[in-house]
Design an enzyme around this catalytic site. Sequence first.
Site, PDB file in Angstrom:
ATOM      1  N   GLY A   1       2.872   4.166   1.149  1.00 30.21           N
ATOM      2  CA  GLY A   1       3.584   4.315   2.407  1.00 30.21           C
ATOM      3  C   GLY A   1       4.254   3.030   2.876  1.00 30.21           C
ATOM      4  O   GLY A   1       4.844   2.981   3.943  1.00 30.21           O
TER       5      GLY A   1
ATOM      6  N   GLU B   1       4.006   1.986 -10.933  1.00 30.27           N
ATOM      7  CA  GLU B   1       2.594   2.084 -11.291  1.00 30.27           C
ATOM      8  C   GLU B   1       2.400   2.692 -12.675  1.00 30.27           C
ATOM      9  O   GLU B   1       1.812   3.762 -12.823  1.00 30.27           O
ATOM     10  CB  GLU B   1       1.835   2.905 -10.258  1.00 30.27           C
ATOM     11  CG  GLU B   1       1.805   2.199  -8.922  1.00 30.27           C
ATOM     12  CD  GLU B   1       1.000   2.980  -7.908  1.00 30.27           C
ATOM     13  OE1 GLU B   1      -0.111   3.391  -8.258  1.00 30.27           O
ATOM     14  OE2 GLU B   1       1.496   3.171  -6.793  1.00 30.27           O
TER      15      GLU B   1
ATOM     16  N   SER C   1       8.079   2.653  -3.197  1.00 33.72           N
ATOM     17  CA  SER C   1       8.662   3.707  -4.030  1.00 33.72           C
ATOM     18  C   SER C   1      10.057   4.081  -3.526  1.00 33.72           C
ATOM     19  O   SER C   1      10.960   4.324  -4.323  1.00 33.72           O
ATOM     20  CB  SER C   1       7.781   4.950  -4.033  1.00 33.72           C
ATOM     21  OG  SER C   1       6.610   4.688  -4.759  1.00 33.72           O
TER      22      SER C   1
ATOM     23  N   HIS D   1       0.828  -1.201   0.000  1.00 33.52           N
ATOM     24  CA  HIS D   1       0.000   0.000   0.000  1.00 33.52           C
ATOM     25  C   HIS D   1       0.861   1.250   0.000  1.00 33.52           C
ATOM     26  O   HIS D   1       2.065   1.175   0.232  1.00 33.52           O
ATOM     27  CB  HIS D   1      -0.927  -0.011   1.216  1.00 33.52           C
ATOM     28  CG  HIS D   1      -2.044  -0.980   1.068  1.00 33.52           C
ATOM     29  ND1 HIS D   1      -2.969  -0.875   0.053  1.00 33.52           N
ATOM     30  CD2 HIS D   1      -2.367  -2.090   1.760  1.00 33.52           C
ATOM     31  CE1 HIS D   1      -3.821  -1.880   0.161  1.00 33.52           C
ATOM     32  NE2 HIS D   1      -3.475  -2.640   1.176  1.00 33.52           N
TER      33      HIS D   1
END
Lengths: 276, 276, 265
Positions: free
Chosen positions: B31, B159, B35, B29
Site C-alpha cells: 500500500g 517481489e 507497485s 510496505h
Amino acid sequence: MENIITVKDVTFYYPGEETPTLKGVTLDVHKGEWLSIVGHNGSGKSTLAKMLNGLLLPSEGAVFVSQYTTGLPDDIWEVRRLVGMVFQNPDNQFVGTSVQDDIAFGLENFGVPREEMVKRINESVARVGMEAFLNQEPHQLSGGQKQRVAIAGILAQKPSVIVLDEATSMLDPIGRIEVIDTVRELNKKEGITVISITHDLEEALSADRVVVMKMGEKAAEGIPEDIFQQRDLLKSAGLDLPFSLKLSEALRQQGVELDKSYLTQEELVNALWKLA
Amino acid sequence: MEGTPFERRALHDINLDIADGTFLALIGHTGSGKSTLIQHLNGLLKPSAGSIKMGSTELKAGGKKQDLKSLRKKAGIVFQYPEHQLFEETVEKDIMFGPRNFGVSVETARLTAARVIEMVGLPESVLSKSPFDLSGGQMRRVAIAGVLAMNPEVLILDEPTAGLDPAGRVEIMELFNSLHERNNLTTILVTHSMEDASKYADEIAVMHKGELYLHGKPTDIFSEREALKRVGLDVPETVQFLQKWNEKSGLNLALTKFTVEELAEQVSQSLKKRGN
Amino acid sequence: MLQNVIIGQYYPASSPLHRMDSRSKLIAAFFYLFIVFLANNWVTYGVLIAFTAVTISLSKVPFRFLYKGLKPILLLVVFTMLLHIFLTKEGDLLYKAGFLEIYEGGVIQGIFIALRLLLLVMMTSLLTLTTTPIDITDGLEHLLGPLKKWKLPVHEFALMMSISLRFIPTLLQETEKIMKAQMARGADFTSGPIKERAKAFVPLLVPLFVSSFKRAEELALAMEARGYRGGEGRTRLRALEWHQRDTFALILLALLTLSLFLLRN
C-alpha cells in the site's frame, strides 16, 4: 510430558507413486508446545501436516490425536475439530462471503446451534483482534487479516492444536508478524498446541522444538539451540542460517576464537566483548 | 475512478531519476505505492499528472494515444508470481509470446527462446515441454525468460522471490544480479527485504503512503535508522549488529558492502587492534 | 468498477422492501410474473402500474438504477411494440400509407405488450436491487428445501452459489493481474478485428482456468479440514426471519390478483 498427537511409524504413498512421501516417521507432539517442522520443498513436511488431522491417512502406521485415531471413520470428525489447519493461500481457504460467515462455516458443519454459534463467533473473532471486521467481505481484507479470520474459524471449534501449513509464506512482513503474534499469544496464554510448517527462520528459532524433515524422513528433532548448531543439516533442509550463526562462522574464519556459534546478536556481541 | 467516491490518490509528487545501468531497490510496505509506481514505468497505468520518460519515449498525463507499445518493450516487468502468466502448450511458444507481439519473426523469436532459457539456467530440452509439467521453481524461471526475451532495456522485478524457499530465493536473486552485472541491465527491484536491497542495490528508494520517503545510496539510507523505523522498516542485520558492536566498543566502524563477510572482517580487525 | 460486479445490482438502503424476508420477495416476484398476464384492459393495466409505482417508491431505489436494468431490453420492447402495431389488424383503421396499415387494435395491443415487459423487468430488477445475492441464495435454498425429498441437491446448489459469489471479486482481481502481465509482454486486448481479439484472450483465459482449478482443489481441502461433510446435520448462521410485513405483502398481492380478476374483460 503429555502428548497431544502421536505419529507412529507412518509411511505414506500418494496413489500411483512407487516411492513413499513419508518413510517410517515417528513423532510426539507435546501438549501446549510450539513445534516447528522445517525442510526443503518435497521433504514431506506438508504431507506430514495433512496426516495430523486425517486429510491424508497413513499407508502404514497410525496417527493418534488425544484418544482418537485418524484412520477410524468414527473418530475422524472429532480429530478435525481438535486439530485446526491454516493453509498457505489466504484466499483459497476463505469459504464464507463475509468474516462472520466464514468463521461460522466450521461450526455449521459440526451442527452447533445458532445461538451458541453467534456467541462463539463473537468470542473467537475478538481473540484474533478482528472484531471490527465481522461484516467485511474477504476482498476488503489483507492477507494477514484473512489468515487471522481462518484462525478465528478454528478457535470457534474449541481446538487443542493449530497446524500452520506455511501459513505466513504468502504474506508481507507486517502480515507475517500479525499472524505469528496472534498465534503466539494463543499458545502462551491459552496453552493451544502449535505445529508450524515453515521456512521462516525467526519463527523456527523461537519454537520450543524443531523437527527437520528430509526426503520423507525425520532427519533431526530437538530444541532450536541444538538444531541450529548443525549447519550442514540446515543447509540440506533448504533452510537459511540465522544471521548470528553466519556471522559467528565468518568471524572464526577471520581467526576470531569463538567457543561456539551464537544464535542471537546480543549473545554474540557479548562473547566478542569478552575476547577484546 | 477519477471524480468518483472510490478515487484515491495512490501516488503523490514522485520525482525520481534512474540512471542507465543502475540497480535500484524500491522498498516499502504493502500500500506504499511501489507497485503503482512500477506500473507507470511501462504505461500499464497512466499518470493523472506529471510524466514518465524512458530513454526517448515519454508518457504524459492527459496525452493522446501514446506509444505504449514501445514503452512496454523497453521496460520488462516480472510480476509477483510470474508463473501465473504461463499459458502456451510449450515453454518455447510461451517465451516467444512477447517477442512475437512486438513483431519479431518466428525464426528470430525461436533463437531468442533458446538464448534466454539458458540465461535463466534451464536446459534447452525444457523448451519442448509443457510449462505446466514443470516444478514451481522452473515455471518461475520460464516466466522470467519470457520477459527477458523481449530484450528490455530496463528490468522491473515485483517481489520476484515471493513464495520461494530460502534456497530458491538466493538462486533467483543471484540470477538477476548476474544479468545486471554481465549486461549492465538497468534493474528495479521491488522488495520488502532490506537484506536483498543491501546486498544487490546501488540505490535504494523508500516509498511511504504514495510518496518518495527516502532515496539515496545504501550507506546514506542505512544511516537514517530512525527515519526507517518510523515507517516500520529497519536497517539490514549487518548494520544492526555493527551498531551494537560500535556501542559496546566505542568504535565508529562503517560498512560499504553490507555483507556478513565484510562485517566479520571489520569486527575481527577491530578486535586485533585492541589486542595490540 | 469492481464494486459494481461484487454486489450485483444491490442498492444498499433501508426501506420496507429491503427489510422484507428474501423468501417473501422471491414468492412475490414469482407470483407477479403470472399475474401480469391477467391484465388485458386499460383499468387492469392501470391497477398494475399503480401497484408497481407504489412498490418502487417504497423501495427508495432511485429510478435511474431501475432504468439501468431496463436499458438492455428497451430495444426488445420497442421491437415487439412495433411488431404488434404493424401486424395486428383489429379495430378502426387509423393510418394507411401504401401497404402499411395501422389499426387501433394494433396500437393498443402494442402498448399493452410493451407495458407488460417493462413491468415484469422492473419488478424483477426491484428484487435484485433490494436483496443481496447471498440473501437470494438463502431464500432459494429454503424455498426449494422440500425438493430435497426427491434427491434434488438443493444444499449443494446453494453452497455452489455462495462460493461463486464469494470468489467473483477474487477472480476479477486475478483477471486484472494476468491481463497486466500479458500486456507487459505486448499483448493487446483492446484493438484489432473481432476474430483476432477473441484469440488475444487465450493468454488470459488459460492462466485463469489453471488458477481456478488450483483454487478449487485447495478450497475443497480447506473445507474438508473444517469438517465439511455435506448438508446432513448442518446448522446455519444465516437465519431468515419472517415478519408480519412479509405476510402483509403477500396478502396485498392476493388482493391485487383478486382485483385483476374482477376488473379484466
